[in-house]
Design a protein around this motif. Structure first.
Motif, mmCIF file in Angstrom:
data_model
loop_
_atom_site.group_PDB
_atom_site.id
_atom_site.type_symbol
_atom_site.label_atom_id
_atom_site.label_comp_id
_atom_site.label_asym_id
_atom_site.label_seq_id
_atom_site.Cartn_x
_atom_site.Cartn_y
_atom_site.Cartn_z
ATOM 1 N N HIS A 220 0.776 -1.048 -0.021
ATOM 2 C CA HIS A 220 0.160 0.113 -0.008
ATOM 3 C C HIS A 220 0.816 1.315 -0.050
ATOM 4 C CE1 HIS A 220 -3.394 -2.688 0.873
ATOM 5 N NE2 HIS A 220 -4.122 -1.419 1.082
ATOM 6 N N SER A 221 0.408 2.401 -0.612
ATOM 7 C CA SER A 221 1.073 3.606 -0.353
ATOM 8 C C SER A 221 -0.349 4.478 -0.122
ATOM 9 C CB SER A 221 1.822 4.113 -1.498
ATOM 10 O OG SER A 221 1.098 4.274 -2.743
ATOM 11 N N THR A 222 -0.063 5.730 0.519
ATOM 12 C CA THR A 222 -1.183 6.507 0.920
ATOM 13 C C THR A 222 -0.915 8.051 0.359
ATOM 14 O OG1 THR A 222 -0.096 7.124 3.090
ATOM 15 C CG2 THR A 222 -1.913 5.195 3.011
ATOM 16 N N THR A 223 -1.953 8.724 0.011
ATOM 17 C CA THR A 223 -1.794 10.118 -0.463
ATOM 18 C C THR A 223 -3.115 10.917 -0.009
ATOM 19 O OG1 THR A 223 -1.293 11.349 -2.199
ATOM 20 C CG2 THR A 223 -2.750 9.572 -2.606
ATOM 21 N N SER B 244 -1.079 16.423 -0.233
ATOM 22 C CA SER B 244 -0.053 15.561 -0.905
ATOM 23 C C SER B 244 -0.961 15.051 -2.291
ATOM 24 C CB SER B 244 0.512 14.415 -0.103
ATOM 25 O OG SER B 244 -0.490 13.519 0.606
ATOM 26 N N VAL B 245 -0.346 14.960 -3.347
ATOM 27 C CA VAL B 245 -0.946 14.325 -4.568
ATOM 28 C C VAL B 245 -0.220 13.307 -5.097
ATOM 29 C CG1 VAL B 245 -1.710 14.942 -6.710
ATOM 30 C CG2 VAL B 245 -2.003 16.839 -4.788
ATOM 31 N N SER C 244 -9.819 3.358 -2.308
ATOM 32 C CA SER C 244 -8.514 2.590 -2.625
ATOM 33 C C SER C 244 -8.501 2.398 -4.216
ATOM 34 C CB SER C 244 -8.519 1.113 -2.015
ATOM 35 O OG SER C 244 -8.522 1.181 -0.745
ATOM 36 N N ALA C 245 -7.353 2.430 -4.974
ATOM 37 C CA ALA C 245 -7.164 2.246 -6.333
ATOM 38 C C ALA C 245 -6.058 1.073 -6.312
ATOM 39 C CB ALA C 245 -6.754 3.357 -6.909
ATOM 40 N N ILE C 246 -6.604 0.035 -7.067
ATOM 41 C CA ILE C 246 -5.535 -0.769 -7.419
ATOM 42 C C ILE C 246 -4.755 -0.475 -8.565
ATOM 43 C CG2 ILE C 246 -5.230 -3.461 -8.205
ATOM 44 C CD1 ILE C 246 -7.501 -4.151 -6.621
ATOM 45 N N VAL C 247 -3.615 -0.366 -8.686
ATOM 46 C CA VAL C 247 -2.735 0.202 -9.834
ATOM 47 C C VAL C 247 -1.591 -0.822 -10.443
ATOM 48 C CG1 VAL C 247 -3.046 2.642 -8.970
ATOM 49 C CG2 VAL C 247 -0.991 1.438 -8.582
ATOM 50 N N CYS C 248 -1.162 -0.857 -11.397
ATOM 51 C CA CYS C 248 -0.351 -1.784 -11.850
ATOM 52 C C CYS C 248 0.763 -1.060 -12.587
ATOM 53 C CB CYS C 248 -0.802 -2.632 -13.107
ATOM 54 S SG CYS C 248 0.244 -3.713 -14.001
ATOM 55 N N SER D 79 4.253 -4.977 -11.016
ATOM 56 C CA SER D 79 3.771 -5.332 -9.920
ATOM 57 C C SER D 79 2.169 -4.618 -9.893
ATOM 58 C CB SER D 79 4.812 -4.688 -8.827
ATOM 59 O OG SER D 79 4.955 -3.179 -9.271
ATOM 60 N N THR D 80 1.599 -5.222 -8.960
ATOM 61 C CA THR D 80 0.153 -4.501 -8.517
ATOM 62 C C THR D 80 0.306 -3.826 -7.103
ATOM 63 O OG1 THR D 80 -0.665 -5.915 -10.078
ATOM 64 C CG2 THR D 80 -2.317 -4.774 -8.650
ATOM 65 N N THR D 81 -0.098 -2.612 -6.837
ATOM 66 C CA THR D 81 -0.246 -2.010 -5.801
ATOM 67 C C THR D 81 -1.479 -1.341 -5.393
ATOM 68 O OG1 THR D 81 0.692 -0.102 -6.652
ATOM 69 C CG2 THR D 81 2.421 -1.692 -5.741
ATOM 70 N N VAL D 82 -1.607 -0.834 -4.357
ATOM 71 C CA VAL D 82 -2.898 -0.313 -3.792
ATOM 72 C C VAL D 82 -2.457 1.005 -3.162
ATOM 73 C CG1 VAL D 82 -4.846 -0.155 -2.356
ATOM 74 C CG2 VAL D 82 -3.975 -2.430 -3.155
ATOM 75 N N ILE D 83 -3.062 2.080 -3.923
ATOM 76 C CA ILE D 83 -2.783 3.562 -3.645
ATOM 77 C C ILE D 83 -4.267 4.076 -3.047
ATOM 78 C CG2 ILE D 83 -2.581 5.820 -3.748
ATOM 79 C CD1 ILE D 83 -1.045 5.013 -6.580
ATOM 80 N N GLN D 84 -3.996 4.112 -1.346
ATOM 81 C CA GLN D 84 -5.095 4.563 -0.456
ATOM 82 C C GLN D 84 -5.113 6.160 -0.350
ATOM 83 O OE1 GLN D 84 -6.911 2.022 1.430
ATOM 84 N NE2 GLN D 84 -8.473 3.730 1.441
ATOM 85 N N ALA D 85 -6.161 6.767 -0.915
ATOM 86 C CA ALA D 85 -6.171 8.132 -0.746
ATOM 87 C C ALA D 85 -7.313 8.670 0.058
ATOM 88 C CB ALA D 85 -6.397 8.696 -2.352
#
Ligand code: FAD
Length: 485
Positions: A5-8, A32-33, A96-100, A105-111
């Motif tokens: 995960h990463s957050t913004t 933060s964007v 949450s967004a699932i991004v590739c 790799s697939t990661t999740v960005i939590q905003a």
């Protein structure tokens, strides 16, 4: 799938004018964007940069838009904006967004807030021969010429409607293309249209000047523009050699006996654009139908908030209205997110938004003035004959669709019965045509035809990017320990 995960504060999907304007506005409020785009460079469609490895010696040679884009792109260098390129958003779930990233790799960005600005794509139009080599979308031709300096042919015919049918042939001619014919499916301007345009001119002088400039360019080059004519077939052996066009009525239905043909070795199709709504559908947003803005358009409020909590949408992806509207909508969405997160006071947000809203009102007045000439008729979705391929990915012809079309008025059922729309493009090339065929067959308005359920991933990615390597065996392929009797 277990993904890091990463957050913004604010996640912006799309690095075109709308996405960049949204990011700049949210970042200016101190948030933060994270801005993601699946392409290798920022700019979106209109401010598209050259690909990696290319250098631009003279930006003026590429057109005015290139320099305008440069200004917006330079704002993305702020320390509180994290730009991630070659990164596709596959799904949205709440905040949450699932991004590739880089197809790996697939990661999740939590905003806290997500702004979706995915743009649009060329409206596909299926007619006999539309899959022949040498037949391409206007956007494809533009990209080929602008970024690769490659002309699609030596004798190029253009068929389309709306602003695209004026701007693109003029642009292609400017880059050295030999345009031999332009068919515009809409009617020619009448004095009443001119008067409406002049009334709507304040705040839109640049658009008016561009339109007059393009028309003058076509006249000077003696490129014939035929109004109320549509391409009904492309013919040739192995590639296009002949284009057949015909007169149409107010609904763009072909008037039998009016067919004419012209030799050409390339045909560019520019019937406007359709918004990229896949992510907004996956997120569960409410939509309305507006063919003038590209069909299914997402409902947004004054701050570009969709019907889904914490999710905003801006630009052509909310309904196609052009880059200037996209910038103001993006700015409004960024400002709205900052206001909703308390990074900027309500009064200050209102004050800052006022010039954006004023410009948007003026642009929409101008668009309404053009509506009679630019309205897309339902006949555009009825040009295919029995052998015409409708779904290119799965190679499904109109004849193969017929039993399903007769059995159901629900595109989801037609998709399940025929596989049309299940391929790589996930229906972007065929769903509107299928909806048009449903409307024709079941005697209903296009807007009444349901859209098939959206499925993830919103963008094509390798299967390895979305599999969970920690699960070694789901049990699907393991033989049962004790054979069943
Ligand atoms: C083919 C084409 C040609 C055009 N030519 C002209 C022209 O010559 N003149 C003119 O005035 N206007 C032109 N337009 C219109 C103009 O480009 C748009 O009005 C403007 O770019 C809209 O800005 P936007 O930010 O909404 O979308 P875009 O500029 O399209 O930007 C959207 C961005 O989102 C990204 N994206 C989409 N989905 C995802 C996802 N799931 N994950 C990650 N990234 C994603 C895309 O890669 C893209 O970079 C054209 C449009 C198209 C589609």
């Amino acid at each position: 799938m277990s993904a890091p995960h990463s957050t913004t504060d604010v996640l912006v999907v799309g690095g075109g004018p709308a996405g960049m304007a949204a990011a700049a506005q949210a970042a200016a409020a101190g948030l933060s964007v994270t801005l993601v785009d699946e392409r290798a460079t920022l700019g979106g469609q209109i401010y598209k940069r050259m690909g990696p490895g290319f250098e631009v010696a003279d930006t003026r040679a590429i057109g005015r838009d290139y320099a305008v884009g440069e200004r917006l792109i330079s704002q993305m260098g702020q320390p509180n904006i994290d730009v991630r390129l070659l990164t596709s958003v596959l799904d949205l779930d709440g905040t949450s967004a699932i991004v590739c990233e880089r197809e790996q790799s697939t990661t999740v960005i939590q905003a806290q807030r997500i702004i979706v600005a995915p743009g649009a794509y060329d409206r596909p139009v299926a007619f006999p021969g539309w899959t022949l080599p040498g037949v391409l979308t206007a956007g494809g031709a533009q990209t080929l010429i602008k970024t690769q300096r490659v002309l699609p042919g030596k004798r190029i015919a253009f068929a389309g409607s709306g602003p695209v049918a004026l701007a693109f042939p003029a642009q292609l001619h400017h880059y050295g293309a030999n345009i031999t014919l332009v068919c515009d499916a809409g009617p020619p301007p009448r004095p009443a249209d001119m008067a409406a345009m002049l009334i709507a001119a304040p705040g839109n002088l640049a658009l008016l000047r561009d339109a007059v400039g393009y028309r003058a360019q076509l006249l000077r080059a003696q490129i014939p523009v035929r109004y109320r004519r549509i391409v009904v077939a492309a013919q040739g052996v192995g590639r296009i050699e002949l284009v057949v066009h015909a007169a149409v009525d107010d609904n763009w239905r072909v008037i039998p006996g009016s067919e004419r043909s012209e030799r050409c070795d390339a045909l560019c199709l520019g019937y406007g654009f359709l918004p990229s709504v896949e992510l907004l559908r996956l997120a569960g947003c409410a939509f309305e139908d507006d063919e003038d803005r590209g069909g299914a358009v997402v409902l947004v409020d004054d701050w570009m908030r969709t019907s889904v909590d914490s999710l905003y949408a801006a630009g052509d992806g909310t309904g196609v209205e052009g880059s200037l509207v996209a910038i103001d909508e993006g700015s409004l969405a960024g400002l709205g997110a900052a206001r909703d997160l308390g990074a900027i006071g309500s009064h200050e947000a209102e004050r800052q938004s006022e010039p954006m809203r004023r410009r948007l009102r003026r642009r929409r007045l101008f668009r309404r003035a053009l509506r009679r000439m630019h309205r897309v008729g339902p006949g555009i979705y009825e040009l295919a004959d029995e052998t015409t391929v409708i779904c290119r990915c799965e190679e499904i012809t109109r004849a193969a669709l017929e039993p399903a079309l007769g059995a159901s008025a629900d595109p989801a059922a037609i998709k399940a019965l025929t596989r049309a729309g299940m391929g790589l493009c996930q229906g972007r090339n065929c769903q509107r045509t299928i909806a048009g065929l449903v409307a024709q067959r079941h005697h209903c308005a296009l807007g009444q035809v349901r859209s098939p359920t959206a499925r993830l991933p919103a963008r094509p990615v390798p299967i390895s990017a979305v599999t969970d390597e920690s699960i070694e065996d789901y049990g699907f392929f393991t033989a049962p320990a004790t054979p069943r009797n």
